[in-house]
Design a protein around this motif. Sequence first.
Motif, PDB file in Angstrom:
ATOM      1  N   ILE A   1       0.828  -1.208   0.000  1.00 20.44           N
ATOM      2  CA  ILE A   1       0.000   0.000   0.000  1.00 20.44           C
ATOM      3  C   ILE A   1       0.862   1.257   0.000  1.00 20.44           C
ATOM      4  CG2 ILE A   1      -1.751   1.305   1.256  1.00 20.44           C
ATOM      5  CD1 ILE A   1      -2.660  -1.383   2.483  1.00 20.44           C
ATOM      6  N   ALA A   2       1.679   1.412   1.038  1.00 24.00           N
ATOM      7  CA  ALA A   2       2.428   2.656   1.197  1.00 24.00           C
ATOM      8  C   ALA A   2       3.579   2.450   2.165  1.00 24.00           C
ATOM      9  CB  ALA A   2       1.511   3.771   1.708  1.00 24.00           C
ATOM     10  N   GLU A   3       4.553   3.350   2.072  1.00 24.61           N
ATOM     11  CA  GLU A   3       5.689   3.340   2.991  1.00 24.61           C
ATOM     12  C   GLU A   3       5.766   4.667   3.713  1.00 24.61           C
ATOM     13  OE1 GLU A   3      10.581   2.852   3.044  1.00 24.61           O
ATOM     14  OE2 GLU A   3       9.474   2.596   1.176  1.00 24.61           O
ATOM     15  N   SER A   4       6.017   4.605   5.020  1.00 24.16           N
ATOM     16  CA  SER A   4       6.209   5.818   5.810  1.00 24.16           C
ATOM     17  C   SER A   4       7.536   6.462   5.443  1.00 24.16           C
ATOM     18  CB  SER A   4       6.192   5.479   7.302  1.00 24.16           C
ATOM     19  OG  SER A   4       6.449   6.631   8.086  1.00 24.16           O
ATOM     20  N   LYS A   5       7.487   7.745   5.072  1.00 26.63           N
ATOM     21  CA  LYS A   5       8.685   8.488   4.683  1.00 26.63           C
ATOM     22  C   LYS A   5       8.842   9.751   5.539  1.00 26.63           C
ATOM     23  CE  LYS A   5      10.357   6.247   1.047  1.00 26.63           C
ATOM     24  NZ  LYS A   5      11.756   5.771   0.982  1.00 26.63           N
ATOM     25  N   GLY A   6       8.634   9.584   6.822  1.00 25.13           N
ATOM     26  CA  GLY A   6       8.718  10.708   7.735  1.00 25.13           C
ATOM     27  C   GLY A   6       7.474  10.873   8.579  1.00 25.13           C
ATOM     28  N   ALA A   7       6.455  10.076   8.304  1.00 25.14           N
ATOM     29  CA  ALA A   7       5.216  10.169   9.059  1.00 25.14           C
ATOM     30  C   ALA A   7       5.392   9.698  10.493  1.00 25.14           C
ATOM     31  CB  ALA A   7       4.124   9.342   8.375  1.00 25.14           C
TER      32      ALA A   7
ATOM     33  N   ALA B   1       4.142  17.768   2.634  1.00 29.01           N
ATOM     34  CA  ALA B   1       5.238  17.152   3.394  1.00 29.01           C
ATOM     35  C   ALA B   1       5.730  15.857   2.753  1.00 29.01           C
ATOM     36  CB  ALA B   1       4.792  16.883   4.829  1.00 29.01           C
ATOM     37  N   LYS B   2       4.887  15.191   1.961  1.00 27.07           N
ATOM     38  CA  LYS B   2       5.270  13.977   1.230  1.00 27.07           C
ATOM     39  C   LYS B   2       5.889  12.925   2.158  1.00 27.07           C
ATOM     40  CE  LYS B   2       6.065  16.482  -3.070  1.00 27.07           C
ATOM     41  NZ  LYS B   2       7.019  16.823  -4.162  1.00 27.07           N
ATOM     42  N   GLU B   3       5.201  12.672   3.267  1.00 25.15           N
ATOM     43  CA  GLU B   3       5.736  11.758   4.253  1.00 25.15           C
ATOM     44  C   GLU B   3       5.202  10.338   4.109  1.00 25.15           C
ATOM     45  OE1 GLU B   3       4.907  13.781   7.898  1.00 25.15           O
ATOM     46  OE2 GLU B   3       6.744  14.963   7.787  1.00 25.15           O
ATOM     47  N   ILE B   4       4.374  10.108   3.118  1.00 24.35           N
ATOM     48  CA  ILE B   4       3.932   8.750   2.793  1.00 24.35           C
ATOM     49  C   ILE B   4       4.170   8.550   1.307  1.00 24.35           C
ATOM     50  CG2 ILE B   4       2.036   7.109   2.740  1.00 24.35           C
ATOM     51  CD1 ILE B   4       0.661   8.745   4.897  1.00 24.35           C
ATOM     52  N   HIS B   5       4.711   7.410   0.966  1.00 28.74           N
ATOM     53  CA  HIS B   5       4.902   7.083  -0.446  1.00 28.74           C
ATOM     54  C   HIS B   5       3.953   5.943  -0.794  1.00 28.74           C
ATOM     55  CE1 HIS B   5       7.045   6.614  -4.286  1.00 28.74           C
ATOM     56  NE2 HIS B   5       6.790   5.331  -4.112  1.00 28.74           N
ATOM     57  N   TRP B   6       2.935   6.250  -1.610  1.00 24.87           N
ATOM     58  CA  TRP B   6       1.988   5.228  -2.040  1.00 24.87           C
ATOM     59  C   TRP B   6       2.544   4.463  -3.239  1.00 24.87           C
ATOM     60  CZ3 TRP B   6      -0.976   9.947  -0.818  1.00 24.87           C
ATOM     61  CH2 TRP B   6      -1.802   9.792   0.303  1.00 24.87           C
ATOM     62  N   TYR B   7       2.319   3.168  -3.257  1.00 24.48           N
ATOM     63  CA  TYR B   7       2.796   2.329  -4.358  1.00 24.48           C
ATOM     64  C   TYR B   7       1.701   2.146  -5.398  1.00 24.48           C
ATOM     65  CZ  TYR B   7       6.572   1.038  -1.171  1.00 24.48           C
ATOM     66  OH  TYR B   7       7.643   1.059  -0.316  1.00 24.48           O
ATOM     67  N   ASP B   8       1.990   2.504  -6.638  1.00 24.84           N
ATOM     68  CA  ASP B   8       1.031   2.271  -7.708  1.00 24.84           C
ATOM     69  C   ASP B   8       1.204   0.851  -8.244  1.00 24.84           C
ATOM     70  OD1 ASP B   8       3.231   2.282  -9.405  1.00 24.84           O
ATOM     71  OD2 ASP B   8       2.802   4.227 -10.287  1.00 24.84           O
TER      72      ASP B   8
END
Length: 524
Positions: free
Chosen positions: A123-129, A300-307
């Motif tokens: 789903i997504a990766e935490s990138k600072g969240a 802030a772009k702190e979550i990276h969603w995977y397409d």
Amino acid sequence: MNRNVIGAGLIVLLMAVCAGLYGGYSWWHARSLQTAASDSKVNSHIRIGGDGYLGYFFMRSPQMKTQAARRGIGVEFTDDGGDYNARLEKFNRGDYDAIVLPINSYLTHGQKFNYPGVIVAAIAESKGADAMACFTGPGNKLPADFKVQDLDDASLKIVYTGESPSSFLMDLTIADFDLYNLQKTDVWRSEVGGSSEALAKARKHEGDCFVMWEPDVSRALKEIPGLKKVWGSDKFGGYIVDVFVFSRSFVDRHNDDVSGFLQSYFQAMRYYSHDHDALVKDMSSVHNLGANDLEAMLKAKEIHWYDLQENATNEFGLNSNGGASSGVVNTINAATDVLLSTKKLSQDPLGGDPFKIINSTILQTVQAQLPKDIGNNGSGPRQFSALADEDWQPANGKVNEIGLLRVEPITFQAGVATLSSDGEAQVDKIAELLANNYPDDRVVIRGHTDKGDDEAFNVQLSQERANAVMQRLIQVHGIDPNRLKAEGMGSSQRPKHRDGESFREYMYRIPRVEFTLYEDVSNF
């Protein structure tokens, strides 16, 4: 407890996908605007357990419901407030057909139920969240020029949420940076029931460090003087990754529904990437956030969603030769190592086989049925510019020192710079860590020797050994040489004694190779 109503921004996926990847977009976009009632009749339901984490928005969105209904699928989502243990119990007894959660949480909570489900997509990766904020500087226990090793002080009071990404952030920091004093005792731990409780403790100065998730991190930094963000999920990668886990029996009996669910999910994601106003409106409604606050969070772009294509190529390795390497596999392996190192697991519950909890066949079907360019968000590895020797010194403003990585002893043949077979294996493990979990950091490799009569020889030998390690990283593992710098320290820098450490144990640690991480200072 999970990261409820996490106000993190991650539009990394959305902005990239907006670059125009889907030639047939206009057709399905127009179709998706039709109501579910006029498009199809729901004849099956998928029950999902999760929580209010912002990373789950696309699954909970109105557009997801529309897309799923077109395929005759109803989606029922239950927010359990982040109780992972209860989520797994209900999942195991069949109350849920699927659950969403971080991989590390599935490893820990799923073990006692013998892992009743399989990972079908990331789903997504935490990138600072998820981050740690501490009181630093004069009058505080931590210095203003913080490094990760400064946390290795059991007299600190660190406030965090138990059984959550916050606790896993602490676990991986202890494991990867060898925070020995934190690992041997629990006196520093101050466990609370959620990020908002950690924020309340910070406001009262009831602790030294506070591990929180957004929007509480931003609130704390804005409202509390002297509090500084010192560490977070933006400093590493491949650890805090949330996934879809579907029941094994449900996959066997309703394979087409699982495929339809994922097709609906990726198309809903694509829809919002083309309509920012709808994204903000619907996300504000689903997560009860003000539009202005949400806009700020998204930046802030702190979550990276995977397409879809990132899932297929990067996370499941479907488009590589043989598909042997994948981000999901790497995350399972990395999380398992952390949980074993911190004794959250007594042994590898998968027996070294991460594919026991992975099913990639459904994703293969989805990839074949959706347009090939519905998502192509992946980028290659970061390219590093060369640094002059003086630029590696933090005082010159080009890099900041993060901390010293934990490394098992790297052994060489006696008196020479030739790696032993065990030494090669340890370097290979470091290569995996640098490639998968710390891909954006530079590394100084420092060789150290024990005390000898000829210090000039010690310096030369330690330099040659550091060079040998660096060359293996470059030649065998393809690490960018601009990331690396090798230094020979001779016997000038001995490690600190540890409490209770025998003389023999201490002497064994003196000859060593160390890896120190550095981050580039922005805009230099």
